[in-house]
Scaffold this active site. Sequence first.
Site, PDB file in Angstrom:
ATOM      1  N   ASP A  74       0.619  -1.044   0.030  1.00  0.00           N
ATOM      2  CA  ASP A  74      -0.028  -0.128  -0.040  1.00  0.00           C
ATOM      3  C   ASP A  74       1.003   1.392   0.016  1.00  0.00           C
ATOM      4  OD1 ASP A  74      -2.261   1.638   0.114  1.00  0.00           O
ATOM      5  OD2 ASP A  74      -3.391   0.615   1.764  1.00  0.00           O
TER       6      ASP A  74
HETATM    7  C1  NOJ Z   1      -3.968   4.023   0.311  1.00  0.00           C
HETATM    8  C2  NOJ Z   1      -5.147   2.864   0.271  1.00  0.00           C
HETATM    9  O1  NOJ Z   1      -5.084   2.392   1.404  1.00  0.00           O
HETATM   10  C3  NOJ Z   1      -5.351   2.047  -0.940  1.00  0.00           C
HETATM   11  O2  NOJ Z   1      -6.596   1.581  -0.662  1.00  0.00           O
HETATM   12  C4  NOJ Z   1      -5.067   2.685  -2.237  1.00  0.00           C
HETATM   13  O3  NOJ Z   1      -5.315   1.919  -3.351  1.00  0.00           O
HETATM   14  C5  NOJ Z   1      -3.661   3.264  -2.198  1.00  0.00           C
HETATM   15  N1  NOJ Z   1      -3.750   4.436  -1.179  1.00  0.00           N
HETATM   16  C6  NOJ Z   1      -3.352   4.127  -3.570  1.00  0.00           C
HETATM   17  O4  NOJ Z   1      -4.312   5.184  -3.784  1.00  0.00           O
END
Ligand code: NOJ
Length: 759
Positions: free
Chosen positions: A284
Amino acid sequence: MKSRILSILILGLIFSISGFAQSQDKIPEVEALLEKMTLEEKIGQLNLLTPGGGVATGAVVSKNVEDKIKAGKVGGLFGVSGPEKIRIAQEYAVNDTRLGIPLLIGSDVIHGYRTTFPIPLGLSSSWDMDLIQKTASIAAKEATADGINWNFSPMVDIARDPRWGRIAEGAGEDPFLGSAVARAMVKGYQGEDLTNPATMIATVKHFALYGAAEAGRDYNTVDMSRVKMFNEYLPPYKAAIDAGAGSVMSSFNDINGIPATGNKWLLTDLLRDRWGFEGFVVSDYTSLNEMIAHGMGDLQAVSALALNAGLDMDMVGEGFLSTLKKSVEEGKVSEEDITVAARRVLEAKYKLGLFEDPYLYLDENRPESDILTEAHREVARKAAARSFVLLKKEGSILPLKKNAKIGLIGPLANNKNNMLGTWAPTGDPQLSVPILQGLKNVAPNAEITYAKGANITDDAELAEKINVFGPRAEIDKKSPEVLLKEALQTANNAEIIVAVVGEATEMSGEAASRTDITIPESQKKLIRELLKTGKPVVLVLMSGRPLVISEEMEMPLSILQVWHPGVEAGNAVADVLFGDYNPSGKLTATWPRSVGQIPIYYAEKNTGRPEPASGEFEKFKSNYLDSPNSPLLPFGYGLSYTEFEYSDAKASSNTLNENGEITISATVTNTGEFDGEEVVQLYLHDKVRSITPPVKELKGFKKILLKKGESKTVDFKISVEDLKFYNANLEYVFEPGEFEFFIAGSSVHPFTGTFTVEE
Ligand code: NOJ
């Protein structure tokens, strides 16, 4: 460049013909490429950036993206859209790097791309898997038309704590339903053939257990037994992987002492060795670097930890890019493991057809023809109407007459900014249909007057936090007293009051946890005052989570829960309020009486001292001094304008053996005054087993249409496969013994029959 790709392809062909490929599963083209790659080039493939500066617009986070692409230090980008812009980036990768390897282009397409569908928690409430799959395939068609080939969805985290704002992004609390939704979404995004330019790679997230964050506080710690994980939290991830999802995103949270992004048990032992996942794992957003704050060491240490654990791609943090070479030199990671990770990223590109044509997803004509079409908006409208859950019916006010004199009141009644819901960055709130407009569209002969009535919240500090992505909960220049006065005037001149109240979009979603999940006080006050007029009141309630509405449930009014309905919000709400569609949604997460009951979910286990059947408090029983155990609104619950009666529930046999199958059926009759759809649900209870069983578990559901007065028999086939669970040794087994069952329109119903599974 074309000739370079051609030579790779020819090499690959030679390799495969001469049997030179290392394993049957390997892709010769990818192997040929890997042979040529330097360590630095392989590490470059593991780096995912979100651009700022020269390449494209987007969140300016990663620096010098253009230079890094040209230097072969980037494997993929996200947060960039549009064929023209992406073509520029792709050309840097293809023309300006030694090997010309194209980029993956990722995006968060969570509930629709430009055509925004209801939030995922709402979509799941439709219990309509074909419809959910359709929304995902439309999202894929639109996103790929805009150059995206890799989606950061579905989010399949089981969530049993409505304080957690990201409950909005998933399918609720249940592993059986969650698995069905996960499969539908993967199929919708990926279709049958990933090289079809209208499909994209799906990413299962957030692996794993992100929804079990302690205290419902985002990013918080998770500590959970393996038995609980396997039986209750992991099934939807596994279902998505079994459905062929091409990638997995590691979660932010710590799992039993090791953050997911550096957790070898999770990313290798479970995901690869046990489940056989063959795609690639992306972190993430900076979750790799965040392991420093978790207390796992410095950037070099956490990068090595992640790579060794089985992480393939590092989102934004550049830990891999900046430290892996040094770690190889120091013997902390092996070049072989970096090759394995690079292989997985390259295989994804190959499967997307990017080696064949790096510009496959960059057809400049597609945005015009494929994005936000009338047909897509129609599906959004249909999906929204089917996601709504009728929580309470008071009298026979609903459906409303199309010539009614309506006072439409509330801060969400004529508001575009809050219709799309959380995590809709590719949508445009200004394209959405506000409720007032929708009512006028569907009932042009109704007399509708509008008043705002209240602010979403009067708390300026809270409003500021909610307005982080734009105006969502602005505090009106008029005082709350003036707003209320206007509302009461409007109400007094109407026959019926429709009050549109609830949460602004950014009151749920990422980093939007709440400890108080009631309707904000400014709006509660409005509702109380509207009731005093004595006019019939219909609450249209918006939220990204289950709310605590104990006070409102006691009031003499009707409540239609509409989540955040998406781009067609107003039209869909009007379709349901005026009866063009009879509401059929059912809750997919339990609504508590108070936050004190959280975590609360229907498939709980019995204690040795269960609460008495009466629900009355008894000393030395598992209950509360100040509340019943039961929720305010259970999982599976939802009303209709009509009534359904269940009868004749039975099993085709009293016994089931290992190779057999039984049919459990019931007759459902529409006894009310309207045609309507019903979600028929089957629950089982394993009475005795080697680990304590849940009191009941959803094991089947079907959504059926019944005309007024019509009856249908609904049946579910059950074999021992459906009765399996993970035992204390994490073996997936069934155990002989007696099972109870019921079929009903919600999770609350007495058991009506039994069958026995034989040795
Ligand atoms: C953080 C989020 O937790 C995740 O769901 C997302 O895909 C990423 N950012 C990328 O934007």
